[in-house]
Scaffold this motif. Structure first.
Motif: not given
Length: 389
Positions: A272-284
């Protein structure tokens, strides 16, 4: 049990978030509803009665589950007995399909309305579970749009509700404010999110820390912020950090969104944290590792080319995934160097993330509550009349 009770069984921290949002939306429709089952702190804060701690269901990996199996089976039998003898208005299983689908099947057989919130990953592996889902619940609530065709193909009622996180992230939280709150300088920030479960941290955090040390040695101004899910993970991570006395890192307990908001790039465990990072628009950069036996068992049935949500949602590779033996500190550091300091590569990810965000922001809590109300109504109950004489 009163006749205004809805049972919710959530499997982990992400399920607690979904359960709390669902409760809030249902309570707006009918303030007299009661909720019980298995849930976490956010649900409990809304008056939820959790029969056991949510951590009892937070087990990952096929092999790892075996050690907890007797306890889980006993717990499930206890719930089946309780709710078949005292039927609730409905039962909502949130994720945890191996536990919840059997529970839902038993309750559905007793004519109790059942809803499964968060589609099992039938699109990834074990597609035969779609038939188990058909027997288990009256409705599937899907968070992701690409999941519906799998249910339509088998004529299983399913509703795409969007993802609740897409409705609230990033909110008013800016990078500048987040850095001020964390007392960080206006210099590059790398966020480390090695997972919320003990096994995830054990498998990933040692390599995350070595990779972070490589990057910080090469870039002395790089600030490292380590998101800590709970006090148990804090103890686990502090023990690992003792092996890195020269590493400058800020530990942040229970505020992963603040950590993500502050970051320029993110090193994250798949989930789920990958989705949160996506929603914050953070390169990951996404990493994941299971025990060797669990990985071999999963890989045999895996039907998809990607495991991370950003890639699955995009239908193509937009973020790098390092899995199992690929999780190596130097390789991790090399990928993160690009995301941190190559603005063209970083901006490409951010633009793709923004497009996906728009697709997922659908008012999920309200949509999920409306679907639960519909299922209850299909069984002859109107929750706006519950508890009234």
């Amino acid at each position: 049990m009163s006749n205004n009770t809805i049972v919710i069984v959530a499997g982990e921290a992400s399920g607690d978030i979904l359960g709390a949002g669902l409760m809030r939306a249902l309570l707006k429709q009918q303030p007299g509803l009661n909720f019980e089952g298995i849930g976490g702190s956010q649900m409990i804060a809304l008056g939820f009665k959790s029969l056991v701690p949510i951590e009892r269901l937070s087990v990952m990996g096929l092999v790892e589950v075996l050690g907890c199996l007797p306890e889980l089976l006993l717990l499930r039998r206890r719930l089946i007995k309780r709710y078949t003898q005292q039927p609730p208005l409905a039962m909502v299983g949130i994720d945890a399909p191996d536990f919840n689908l059997v529970l839902e099947t038993q309750l559905k057989a007793s004519n109790i309305p059942t809803v499964h919130y968060v589609s099992p990953s039938v699109w990834a592996w074990r597609e035969d579970r779609v038939f188990t889902v058909a027997k288990a619940c009256h409705r599937v609530l899907a968070l992701l749009p690409f999941e519906l065709p799998y249910y339509d193909r088998h004529q299983i009622p399913a509703t795409f509700v969007g993802h609740p996180l897409a409705d609230v992230i990033p909110g008013v939280l800016t990078q500048t404010q987040a850095r001020q709150d964390l007392q960080l300088k206006d210099q590059p920030v790398l966020a480390l999110l090695p997972g919320s479960r003990a096994m995830e941290v054990k498998q990933l955090a040692p390599d995350f820390l070595v990779a972070a040390a490589i990057l910080q040695t090469q870039n002395p101004n790089l600030q490292l912020v380590l998101a800590v899910a709970n006090q148990q993970r804090e103890q686990q991570l502090n023990a690992l950090l003792q092996g890195h006395p020269h590493l400058k890192v800020t530990l942040v307990l229970g505020q992963s969104h603040l950590v993500l908001a502050a970051a320029d790039a993110v090193l994250v465990a798949s989930g789920t944290a990958t989705l949160e990072a996506l929603l914050f628009e953070k390169p990951m950069l996404v990493c994941y590792r299971l025990s060797p036996i669990s990985y071999r068992l999963f890989k045999r049935k895996l039907k998809i080319s990607f495991v991370s949500l950003p890639n699955l949602l995009a239908g193509e590779k937009i973020v790098e995934e390092l899995l199992q033996d690929q999780v190596q500190p130097q390789l991790i550091a090399d990928h993160l160097e690009v995301l941190l300091f190559n603005q063209v590569a970083a901006e490409k990810q951010r633009s793709q993330f923004a497009n996906i965000h728009q697709q997922l922001a659908c008012g999920a809590d309200i949509s999920a509550a409306e679907a639960v109300i519909e299922v209850i109504a299909e069984h002859g109950e109107d929750i706006t009349r519950v508890g009234k004489t």
